[in-house]
Scaffold this motif. Structure first.
Motif, PDB file in Angstrom:
ATOM      1  N   TRP A  22      10.472   1.023 -10.651  1.00 30.31           N
ATOM      2  CA  TRP A  22      10.019   2.157  -9.840  1.00 30.31           C
ATOM      3  C   TRP A  22       9.515   3.312 -10.694  1.00 30.31           C
ATOM      4  N   ILE A  23       9.936   3.369 -11.933  1.00 27.81           N
ATOM      5  CA  ILE A  23       9.449   4.410 -12.848  1.00 27.81           C
ATOM      6  C   ILE A  23       8.142   3.971 -13.503  1.00 27.81           C
ATOM      7  N   LEU A  24       8.091   2.726 -13.953  1.00 28.71           N
ATOM      8  CA  LEU A  24       6.946   2.231 -14.702  1.00 28.71           C
ATOM      9  C   LEU A  24       5.800   1.756 -13.809  1.00 28.71           C
ATOM     10  N   ALA A  25       6.105   1.275 -12.621  1.00 32.35           N
ATOM     11  CA  ALA A  25       5.080   0.775 -11.705  1.00 32.35           C
ATOM     12  C   ALA A  25       5.453   1.215 -10.291  1.00 32.35           C
ATOM     13  N   ASP A  26       5.067   2.414  -9.911  1.00 31.94           N
ATOM     14  CA  ASP A  26       5.525   2.998  -8.650  1.00 31.94           C
ATOM     15  C   ASP A  26       4.874   2.406  -7.404  1.00 31.94           C
ATOM     16  N   GLN A  27       3.865   1.567  -7.539  1.00 33.36           N
ATOM     17  CA  GLN A  27       3.214   0.950  -6.383  1.00 33.36           C
ATOM     18  C   GLN A  27       3.718  -0.465  -6.106  1.00 33.36           C
ATOM     19  N   LEU A  28       4.857  -0.826  -6.681  1.00 31.44           N
ATOM     20  CA  LEU A  28       5.428  -2.154  -6.488  1.00 31.44           C
ATOM     21  C   LEU A  28       6.757  -2.049  -5.754  1.00 31.44           C
ATOM     22  N   ALA A  29       7.051  -3.069  -4.936  1.00 27.65           N
ATOM     23  CA  ALA A  29       8.314  -3.095  -4.198  1.00 27.65           C
ATOM     24  C   ALA A  29       8.732  -4.547  -3.962  1.00 27.65           C
ATOM     25  N   THR A  30      10.038  -4.760  -3.819  1.00 22.76           N
ATOM     26  CA  THR A  30      10.557  -6.082  -3.491  1.00 22.76           C
ATOM     27  C   THR A  30      10.386  -6.327  -1.986  1.00 22.76           C
ATOM     28  N   ARG A  31      10.653  -7.552  -1.543  1.00 21.78           N
ATOM     29  CA  ARG A  31      10.561  -7.874  -0.113  1.00 21.78           C
ATOM     30  C   ARG A  31      11.494  -6.992   0.711  1.00 21.78           C
ATOM     31  N   LYS A  32      12.707  -6.775   0.222  1.00 21.52           N
ATOM     32  CA  LYS A  32      13.667  -5.946   0.951  1.00 21.52           C
ATOM     33  C   LYS A  32      13.184  -4.501   1.054  1.00 21.52           C
ATOM     34  N   GLN A  33      12.611  -3.985  -0.020  1.00 20.49           N
ATOM     35  CA  GLN A  33      12.094  -2.619   0.002  1.00 20.49           C
ATOM     36  C   GLN A  33      10.916  -2.503   0.961  1.00 20.49           C
ATOM     37  N   ALA A  48       4.095  -8.839  -9.705  1.00 20.32           N
ATOM     38  CA  ALA A  48       4.928  -8.593 -10.887  1.00 20.32           C
ATOM     39  C   ALA A  48       6.329  -9.112 -10.559  1.00 20.32           C
ATOM     40  N   GLN A  49       7.245  -8.940 -11.498  1.00 19.07           N
ATOM     41  CA  GLN A  49       8.617  -9.381 -11.251  1.00 19.07           C
ATOM     42  C   GLN A  49       9.615  -8.479 -11.944  1.00 19.07           C
ATOM     43  N   LEU A  50      10.809  -8.440 -11.381  1.00 16.68           N
ATOM     44  CA  LEU A  50      11.953  -7.812 -12.035  1.00 16.68           C
ATOM     45  C   LEU A  50      12.722  -8.929 -12.708  1.00 16.68           C
ATOM     46  N   MET A  51      13.346  -8.631 -13.826  1.00 15.02           N
ATOM     47  CA  MET A  51      14.140  -9.647 -14.508  1.00 15.02           C
ATOM     48  C   MET A  51      15.375  -8.966 -15.083  1.00 15.02           C
ATOM     49  N   TRP A  52      16.540  -9.611 -14.906  1.00 14.02           N
ATOM     50  CA  TRP A  52      17.779  -9.055 -15.420  1.00 14.02           C
ATOM     51  C   TRP A  52      18.785 -10.151 -15.686  1.00 14.02           C
ATOM     52  N   ARG A  53      19.776  -9.840 -16.504  1.00 12.36           N
ATOM     53  CA  ARG A  53      20.851 -10.780 -16.793  1.00 12.36           C
ATOM     54  C   ARG A  53      21.948 -10.590 -15.751  1.00 12.36           C
ATOM     55  N   ARG A  64      18.138 -13.622 -13.806  1.00  8.58           N
ATOM     56  CA  ARG A  64      17.668 -13.635 -12.425  1.00  8.58           C
ATOM     57  C   ARG A  64      16.358 -12.873 -12.329  1.00  8.58           C
ATOM     58  N   THR A  65      15.577 -13.215 -11.305  1.00 12.23           N
ATOM     59  CA  THR A  65      14.291 -12.547 -11.091  1.00 12.23           C
ATOM     60  C   THR A  65      14.135 -12.153  -9.628  1.00 12.23           C
ATOM     61  N   ALA A  66      13.276 -11.174  -9.401  1.00 12.74           N
ATOM     62  CA  ALA A  66      12.904 -10.764  -8.051  1.00 12.74           C
ATOM     63  C   ALA A  66      11.412 -10.471  -8.063  1.00 12.74           C
ATOM     64  N   ALA A  67      10.710 -10.984  -7.067  1.00 16.09           N
ATOM     65  CA  ALA A  67       9.262 -10.783  -6.989  1.00 16.09           C
ATOM     66  C   ALA A  67       8.950  -9.360  -6.543  1.00 16.09           C
ATOM     67  N   LEU A  68       7.886  -8.809  -7.106  1.00 16.67           N
ATOM     68  CA  LEU A  68       7.409  -7.480  -6.729  1.00 16.67           C
ATOM     69  C   LEU A  68       6.011  -7.608  -6.137  1.00 16.67           C
ATOM     70  N   TYR A  69       5.766  -6.896  -5.050  1.00 19.85           N
ATOM     71  CA  TYR A  69       4.484  -6.937  -4.354  1.00 19.85           C
ATOM     72  C   TYR A  69       3.898  -5.539  -4.304  1.00 19.85           C
ATOM     73  N   ARG A  70       2.575  -5.450  -4.266  1.00 18.22           N
ATOM     74  CA  ARG A  70       1.912  -4.148  -4.218  1.00 18.22           C
ATOM     75  C   ARG A  70       2.033  -3.555  -2.825  1.00 18.22           C
ATOM     76  N   ILE A  71       2.421  -2.299  -2.769  1.00 20.83           N
ATOM     77  CA  ILE A  71       2.617  -1.613  -1.494  1.00 20.83           C
ATOM     78  C   ILE A  71       1.286  -1.400  -0.787  1.00 20.83           C
ATOM     79  N   ASP A  72       0.226  -1.129  -1.538  1.00 19.69           N
ATOM     80  CA  ASP A  72      -1.066  -0.864  -0.899  1.00 19.69           C
ATOM     81  C   ASP A  72      -1.679  -2.120  -0.267  1.00 19.69           C
ATOM     82  N   ARG A  73      -1.213  -3.306  -0.641  1.00 21.27           N
ATOM     83  CA  ARG A  73      -1.698  -4.551  -0.042  1.00 21.27           C
ATOM     84  C   ARG A  73      -0.774  -5.055   1.069  1.00 21.27           C
ATOM     85  N   ALA A  74       0.356  -4.401   1.262  1.00 27.15           N
ATOM     86  CA  ALA A  74       1.328  -4.839   2.263  1.00 27.15           C
ATOM     87  C   ALA A  74       0.762  -4.665   3.668  1.00 27.15           C
ATOM     88  N   ARG A  75       1.239  -5.506   4.569  1.00 28.30           N
ATOM     89  CA  ARG A  75       0.810  -5.457   5.964  1.00 28.30           C
ATOM     90  C   ARG A  75       2.004  -5.089   6.839  1.00 28.30           C
TER      91      ARG A  75
END
Length: 134
Positions: A22-33, A48-53, A64-75
């Motif tokens: 959210w700091i580095l790429a503010d136009q991205l969000a997960t499905r839940k967001q 893009a994706q989030l990645m963490w141990r 683990r990973t979580a997919a990130l989607y662009r908010i401006d392309r969301a429907r």
């Protein structure tokens, strides 16, 4: 930062560590967001994706990973129509109906048994297990 790869050169997709996207790429969000905003992903692929141990994950070395989607392309989310609600109710009722005794229960019939536990044991179901008559 172990999982910081904004160009996607290392992981094939722009990758951000947990808590930094959210700091580095503010136009991205997960499905839940997106769902919390009343939106759904506009494309089938992640931007893009989030990645963490994680100690929870036994696969991939605990990563683990979580997919990130662009908010401006969301429907906008598709609305839940009365027809869709009826179809879902019918499907759930079918999952709660025993094929042997044809009674409707308040819980889903276990697929491992193929029938209600009472029929499996050769007994009669108890009153609390039955769905109230409509």
């Amino acid at each position: 930062m172990t999982f910081l790869d904004p160009t996607g050169a290392r992981y094939g997709l722009p990758t951000y560590p947990w808590g930094a996207a959210w700091i580095l790429a503010d136009q991205l969000a997960t499905r839940k967001q997106l769902a919390a905003m009343g939106l759904r992903p506009g494309t089938s692929y992640a931007d893009a994706q989030l990645m963490w141990r994680s100690r929870r994950s036994k696969k991939n070395g605990g990563v683990r990973t979580a997919a990130l989607y662009r908010i401006d392309r969301a429907r906008p989310k598709e609305e839940f129509t009365p027809a869709r609600e009826r179809a879902l109710a019918a499907a759930m009722r079918a999952r709660r109906t025993c094929p042997t005794c044809e009674r409707v229960f308040v819980y889903v019939i276990p697929t491992s048994l193929g029938q209600c536990p009472a029929c499996q044991a050769g007994e009669t179901p108890e009153a609390w297990e039955m769905e109230a008559a409509a």
